[in-house]
Design a protein around this motif. Sequence first.
Motif, PDB file in Angstrom:
ATOM      1  N   THR A 300       0.819  -1.211   0.000  1.00  0.00           N
ATOM      2  CA  THR A 300       0.000   0.000   0.000  1.00  0.00           C
ATOM      3  C   THR A 300       0.855   1.265   0.000  1.00  0.00           C
ATOM      4  O   THR A 300       0.549   2.231  -0.703  1.00  0.00           O
ATOM      5  CB  THR A 300      -0.944  -0.010   1.215  1.00  0.00           C
ATOM      6  OG1 THR A 300      -1.476  -1.333   1.351  1.00  0.00           O
ATOM      7  CG2 THR A 300      -2.065   0.966   1.039  1.00  0.00           C
ATOM      8  N   HIS A 330      -8.023   1.622   3.489  1.00  0.00           N
ATOM      9  CA  HIS A 330      -6.978   2.309   2.721  1.00  0.00           C
ATOM     10  C   HIS A 330      -7.031   3.799   3.002  1.00  0.00           C
ATOM     11  O   HIS A 330      -6.019   4.454   3.214  1.00  0.00           O
ATOM     12  CB  HIS A 330      -7.192   2.103   1.219  1.00  0.00           C
ATOM     13  CG  HIS A 330      -6.630   0.807   0.710  1.00  0.00           C
ATOM     14  ND1 HIS A 330      -5.409   0.320   1.091  1.00  0.00           N
ATOM     15  CD2 HIS A 330      -7.122  -0.083  -0.179  1.00  0.00           C
ATOM     16  CE1 HIS A 330      -5.182  -0.821   0.473  1.00  0.00           C
ATOM     17  NE2 HIS A 330      -6.218  -1.096  -0.298  1.00  0.00           N
ATOM     18  N   ASP A 394      -6.314  -2.504  -6.192  1.00  0.00           N
ATOM     19  CA  ASP A 394      -5.956  -3.503  -5.190  1.00  0.00           C
ATOM     20  C   ASP A 394      -6.939  -4.636  -5.398  1.00  0.00           C
ATOM     21  O   ASP A 394      -8.092  -4.538  -5.032  1.00  0.00           O
ATOM     22  CB  ASP A 394      -6.117  -2.889  -3.795  1.00  0.00           C
ATOM     23  CG  ASP A 394      -5.577  -3.820  -2.723  1.00  0.00           C
ATOM     24  OD1 ASP A 394      -5.081  -4.904  -3.066  1.00  0.00           O
ATOM     25  OD2 ASP A 394      -5.658  -3.450  -1.541  1.00  0.00           O
TER      26      ASP A 394
HETATM   27 MG    MG Z   1      -3.123  -4.247   1.314  1.00  0.00          MG
END
Ligand code: MG
Length: 692
Positions: A300, A330, A394
């Motif tokens: 990330t 996130h 993602d």
């Molecule tokens: Mg991740």
Amino acid sequence: MRPAILFPLFAETRTLPGVGPRIEKLIARVAGTRLIDLIFDLPAGVIDRSWRPKLIRAEAGRIATLLLNVLEHVRPATPSRPWVVRCSDDTALIDLVFFHARPDYLKSVLPVGAQRLVSGRVERFREALQMPHPDYVLDPAKAAELPLHEAVYALTEGLPAKSLHKAVRAALDKLQPLPEWHDAAMRKARGWTSFHEALQAAHAPVREDDLAPTTPARRRLAYDELLANQLALHMIRARLKTPKGRALAGTGTLKRKALAALPFALTDGQQQALAEIETDMASPARMLRLLQGDVGAGKTVVAMLALLKAVESGCQGALMAPTELLTRQHMASLAPLAEAAGVRMALLTGRERGPARERTLDTLRAGEIDILVGTHALFSDDVSFRDLGLAVVDEQHRFGVHQRMQLQGKGPADVLVMTATPIPRTLALTAYGDMDVSRIHGRPPGRKPVETRVISDEKLDQAVAHLRGAIAKGARAYWVCPLVEESEKSDLAAAEARARELRQALGIPVGLVHGRLKGQERDAAMERFKRGEDKILVATTVIEVGVDVPEATIMVVEHAERFGLAQLHQLRGRVGRGAGKSSCLLVYHPPLGETARARLKTMRETDDGFVIAEEDLSLRGAGELLGKRQSGMPEFRLADLAAHSDLLAMARDDARLVLSRDPQLKSPRGEALRLLLYLFERDEAVRLLRTG
Ligand code: MG
Ligand code: ADP
């Protein structure tokens, strides 16, 4: 549109003689609904009927074809006993045995005094020879009708082998020779026959060896399928790479601020991946890159730094996650970095509606949002960026070719796909052959390995006792109950029961998340667990556990034998994220099958996702349904990735070469390759040609 020459192959199986509604349903279960599905359903075994002994030499347990004289029909004393037809040759006697017989029918096919050719498995019952339910009973004049070598197909309950066999033959009869799509010299060098001949041969095994993936026929067919896969991926790549992207050079200013705000330094793996991404972004060609790394590998942060580079270059960035929950996570974890760098971040999911959504869309269009984080809602038609420079996805195994094409509509942005599933090289090629790959090996420093134990569910009490002790000391635990049944309802019941039992046994509140909860309810349950109000979270599916709770140090997986290696690895990755020592308890329901045993052993021995992924591939048998179904990987019907990986590399090179010479597939070979694409249902790829 599919070419007419292929129409017969895509007809429904019910159009075949002998396939009525009942058989159609059963065939659909083992193969599919269309002729092509039957044709691609290669045999799993072979029966050899060529052994024709005299009765005196017949061995029990073997398939034999016998020439017999019918002596008499022996009516059973009671209906529950079998009908017996006594026969002989000039050396001995044998009884043909029929349970639930239809006497009239038997008398007509086995008339007393006649000679018959009978084929089936010979058995011995109290010294006497028997053949229960012969497979074939023929007039010797029709001996030619007896298949000496008979292909055996995987069956399902209620589907007679003969019906399936007949349907496959009938489907094969509809198969016309097709124009050759392979290079003649290559075919000759490998000793490969035509597609048509290879299929006929694959369906006509004589010996066990003929079933091996290494036979020329099976290799050719596997190659056909792999080539279709690689061609399609390369065509998509070509499409996504035009129009050209642009150079996003960046200035380094935002990156510097973000790095300064990070409480840690990037690992070597992260730095290398970031360097590869930055090089791609700075080049004028469009980036199509896959970033692979275990859960917790630190992808990330890398993605965020790439997004900042896009912003530095005067563009916007987008980060898409598969679920609402991950999106919010996130957002929360990246907000401090965004703040430190002074960039504007906003959230867009299916839950944002009405005026709030409109406002977000307006500011996005005006370029007043630098980075948009969201779910699939980012793909909606009304979402338009002022200037999207980089899209990060993602994926958690759901970003298929189709989604990649959808991104197309948002302009020629660079694309970075992150996957937390370390994928074996061969699989990565079949799923992402159109992308360049970066891998982050290992995990950030300071992570303690997760202690993994495997126990039988007969010892579940011990697990609960262990949990009690750990929770008394402040631990938090996930408890995963898998998808056991096809029906979601019964799964849910099992998970609810488990949560109830744990509540009772431990006398503490236990949370429950499952697929039927509404978004907000699910988030609320997650929040309670995150805050520590619930010490235990019972979950039905893998997805809901896709969260970051560093305080959670125990992972219990029930029915661990039902999960694929990749899933077990993902689940285990949910713990060991914080400072505490973590453990993973894999609870299985005995008896353990061989593959499940091997899987659990692998889990105990390693936590390297890439090693586990390779192991997963080599263990993945035809029966690995659960893991396969949820993995989102392309499924192959003729190719066996473990056995045909050399062909995959060849197919990739071949696809590249063909498309570099004939990008629109217009040459005669190109035309034939279009057929190949349709045959393996890569219609989407062919459509790219038409519109391109
Ligand atoms: Mg991740
Ligand atoms: P992934 O997305 O690959 O599953 P994350 O990016 O969520 O992993 O990272 C997992 C955790 O590790 C996060 O809490 C993150 O802050 C932390 N982390 C990332 N990189 C490093 C690093 N270089 N050193 C220490 N911790 C790191």
